[in-house]
Design a protein around this motif. Sequence first.
Motif, PDB file in Angstrom:
ATOM      1  N   ALA A  43      47.539  -6.231  -7.342  1.00 51.00           N
ATOM      2  CA  ALA A  43      47.354  -5.728  -8.085  1.00 51.00           C
ATOM      3  C   ALA A  43      46.022  -5.897  -8.706  1.00 51.00           C
ATOM      4  N   ILE A  44      47.183  -6.931  -9.947  1.00 46.36           N
ATOM      5  CA  ILE A  44      45.924  -7.116 -11.178  1.00 46.36           C
ATOM      6  C   ILE A  44      44.437  -8.469  -9.953  1.00 46.36           C
ATOM      7  N   TYR A  45      44.903  -8.527  -9.086  1.00 46.19           N
ATOM      8  CA  TYR A  45      44.288  -9.935  -8.412  1.00 46.19           C
ATOM      9  C   TYR A  45      43.082  -9.158  -7.835  1.00 46.19           C
ATOM     10  N   SER A  46      43.615  -8.088  -7.600  1.00 43.88           N
ATOM     11  CA  SER A  46      42.115  -7.058  -6.282  1.00 43.88           C
ATOM     12  C   SER A  46      41.450  -6.408  -7.360  1.00 43.88           C
ATOM     13  N   THR A  47      41.766  -6.118  -8.373  1.00 46.34           N
ATOM     14  CA  THR A  47      41.640  -5.593 -10.196  1.00 46.34           C
ATOM     15  C   THR A  47      40.263  -6.819 -10.412  1.00 46.34           C
ATOM     16  N   GLN A  48      40.881  -8.411 -10.719  1.00 47.61           N
ATOM     17  CA  GLN A  48      39.812  -8.787 -10.897  1.00 47.61           C
ATOM     18  C   GLN A  48      38.431  -9.609 -10.499  1.00 47.61           C
ATOM     19  N   SER A  49      38.860  -9.245  -8.630  1.00 47.85           N
ATOM     20  CA  SER A  49      38.701  -9.171  -7.657  1.00 47.85           C
ATOM     21  C   SER A  49      37.219  -8.469  -8.043  1.00 47.85           C
ATOM     22  N   GLU A  50      37.470  -7.265  -8.360  1.00 46.18           N
ATOM     23  CA  GLU A  50      36.248  -6.011  -7.736  1.00 46.18           C
ATOM     24  C   GLU A  50      35.584  -6.243  -9.284  1.00 46.18           C
ATOM     25  N   THR A  51      35.768  -6.577 -10.984  1.00 45.86           N
ATOM     26  CA  THR A  51      35.771  -7.091 -11.664  1.00 45.86           C
ATOM     27  C   THR A  51      34.791  -8.287 -11.194  1.00 45.86           C
ATOM     28  N   ARG A  52      34.999  -9.219 -11.234  1.00 49.58           N
ATOM     29  CA  ARG A  52      33.922 -10.366 -10.296  1.00 49.58           C
ATOM     30  C   ARG A  52      32.875  -9.975  -9.499  1.00 49.58           C
ATOM     31  N   ARG A  53      33.030  -9.069  -9.061  1.00 53.29           N
ATOM     32  CA  ARG A  53      31.896  -9.025  -7.968  1.00 53.29           C
ATOM     33  C   ARG A  53      31.206  -8.245  -8.511  1.00 53.29           C
ATOM     34  N   THR A  54      31.718  -6.775  -9.487  1.00 52.53           N
ATOM     35  CA  THR A  54      30.452  -6.065  -9.987  1.00 52.53           C
ATOM     36  C   THR A  54      30.230  -5.867 -10.971  1.00 52.53           C
ATOM     37  N   GLY A  55      31.460  -6.708 -12.261  1.00 57.45           N
ATOM     38  CA  GLY A  55      31.709  -6.643 -13.528  1.00 57.45           C
ATOM     39  C   GLY A  55      32.126  -5.204 -13.749  1.00 57.45           C
ATOM     40  N   ILE A  56      32.411  -4.478 -13.050  1.00 56.07           N
ATOM     41  CA  ILE A  56      33.179  -2.706 -13.425  1.00 56.07           C
ATOM     42  C   ILE A  56      34.670  -2.526 -12.603  1.00 56.07           C
ATOM     43  N   SER A  57      35.209  -1.986 -12.942  1.00 57.64           N
ATOM     44  CA  SER A  57      36.536  -2.082 -12.097  1.00 57.64           C
ATOM     45  C   SER A  57      36.688  -0.868 -12.041  1.00 57.64           C
ATOM     46  N   SER A  58      37.943  -0.415 -11.236  1.00 57.13           N
ATOM     47  CA  SER A  58      38.201   1.188 -10.874  1.00 57.13           C
ATOM     48  C   SER A  58      39.078   1.429 -11.355  1.00 57.13           C
ATOM     49  N   GLN A  59      39.811   0.545 -13.049  1.00 57.28           N
ATOM     50  CA  GLN A  59      39.986   1.852 -14.185  1.00 57.28           C
ATOM     51  C   GLN A  59      38.333   2.631 -15.241  1.00 57.28           C
ATOM     52  N   THR A  60      37.097   1.699 -15.042  1.00 55.40           N
ATOM     53  CA  THR A  60      36.344   2.073 -15.871  1.00 55.40           C
ATOM     54  C   THR A  60      36.008   3.305 -14.808  1.00 55.40           C
ATOM     55  N   ILE A  61      35.566   2.987 -13.931  1.00 57.31           N
ATOM     56  CA  ILE A  61      34.794   4.710 -12.952  1.00 57.31           C
ATOM     57  C   ILE A  61      35.789   5.301 -13.183  1.00 57.31           C
ATOM     58  N   GLN A  62      37.026   5.467 -12.947  1.00 62.29           N
ATOM     59  CA  GLN A  62      38.185   6.534 -13.198  1.00 62.29           C
ATOM     60  C   GLN A  62      37.849   7.201 -14.398  1.00 62.29           C
ATOM     61  N   SER A  63      37.803   6.440 -15.497  1.00 63.22           N
ATOM     62  CA  SER A  63      37.649   6.609 -16.722  1.00 63.22           C
ATOM     63  C   SER A  63      36.260   7.485 -16.617  1.00 63.22           C
ATOM     64  N   GLN A  64      35.786   7.047 -16.348  1.00 62.79           N
ATOM     65  CA  GLN A  64      34.099   7.765 -16.978  1.00 62.79           C
ATOM     66  C   GLN A  64      34.005   9.277 -15.159  1.00 62.79           C
ATOM     67  N   TYR A  65      34.845   8.900 -14.632  1.00 64.22           N
ATOM     68  CA  TYR A  65      34.719  10.589 -14.040  1.00 64.22           C
ATOM     69  C   TYR A  65      35.600  11.190 -14.427  1.00 64.22           C
ATOM     70  N   GLN A  66      36.681  11.072 -15.758  1.00 63.42           N
ATOM     71  CA  GLN A  66      37.175  11.666 -16.440  1.00 63.42           C
ATOM     72  C   GLN A  66      36.850  12.636 -16.769  1.00 63.42           C
ATOM     73  N   LEU A  67      35.924  12.027 -17.953  1.00 59.52           N
ATOM     74  CA  LEU A  67      34.900  12.217 -18.625  1.00 59.52           C
ATOM     75  C   LEU A  67      33.812  13.116 -18.229  1.00 59.52           C
TER      76      LEU A  67
END
Length: 393
Positions: A28-52
């Motif tokens: 899970a940590i590697y997957s999140t880090q991979s996302e961040t490396r690809r676009t600089g944006i993690s799924s947690q950030t996207i989810q937080s923005q969506y809730q707002l």
Amino acid sequence: MVFMFRRHKYQWLISGLIILVSFAIGIAIYSTQSETRRTGISSQTIQSQYQLWKKFYLRGDKTQKFVKTNNGTKDQTLSEAQGYGMLITVMAAQQGFDNQRVFNQLTNYYLNHRISSQDSLMAWRQKQQGNKMVSTKAEKTSATDGDLDIAYALILADKHWGSKGKINYHILAMRLLDDIYSQEINVKTGLPKLGDWTKGRNNNVVRTSDLISVYFREFASYTKDGKWTKTMQNSQYTLQKLSNQNRTGLMPDFIMISGNDLNLKAVKANQVASKYDAQYAFNACRIPWRVAYDYQMNHSRISKNVVAKIDRFFETQKKITAIYTLNGRPVENYENEAFCAPVVYSAEVLGNQVLKKRYKKVLINPIVDKDYYPTTIQMLTLLAIGNMNNKTR
């Protein structure tokens, strides 16, 4: 001895579980880090923005919901907004941020505000009267961009959840696509009209941001009807021709089409919506997002070339402001997410390192309230990046 053996066995099982849990956490940590490396944006950030975004803009009750588009005490919404809301919620569900119930609530609102029970196109605007959202007779006409988004969202829902639940997305999508084609596609040009209401010279006017090739490809595949392929091909041709008309690649909000060879020219100011009709304004600003999404999903060479040219123009600008002339002169001095977010998203898709570095925080700026249009486009492009992360994971 038996007791000791059992104790060792359970110790072994516990140790094994600890190893498995640690391994899962590591993945899970590697997957999140991979996302961040690809676009600089993690799924947690996207989810937080969506809730707002949901908190600030979704209104309604347990049965139906809509996207609030105004800042007044009495609510207002548009078919454009309903399409955006349905797209956002199904894309969020694809990424594990929400469930089918919210999408169904938005779908119910669409169903209750169609032009009629025999016409699946959505009435373009509703305003609050008491506890109800109501369209006047003049508002019971359609806006093609909203209907296109609603249809595409229904197809995504059918693919994600299937159509055996309370709402049959497949039937709804097919009916809506039939009505879009019969009432909102110009028979002569094969291109989208502004809505079901166009007459005279406005019948040959196209909102450039409605040239959504990725949708038309999907409609052709979903319906197995080649007429949508013609619309896709003509849209690609039109985008390419518009891109070639000036050095910036910028396109006007609206164009007039004439002749068998699809002669294209910008409409005059105030012909359709505003004094900016002939400029790169609040409709055309969506083009980098719409076109880059086609490249993301289908690797279209034409789409890549069109959006790459626009991105190269914005590389030359110190900042991205609202509204440009087609030769690249800024009309306004203020910045707006409706213009910035599509460019930043296209830079992510095409790997434009200059724009990615310069505007790396645009999409993750906190979602704000009382600014429906730019904020909702920011949310849409952010979720498209989330899907890009998922696809390449």
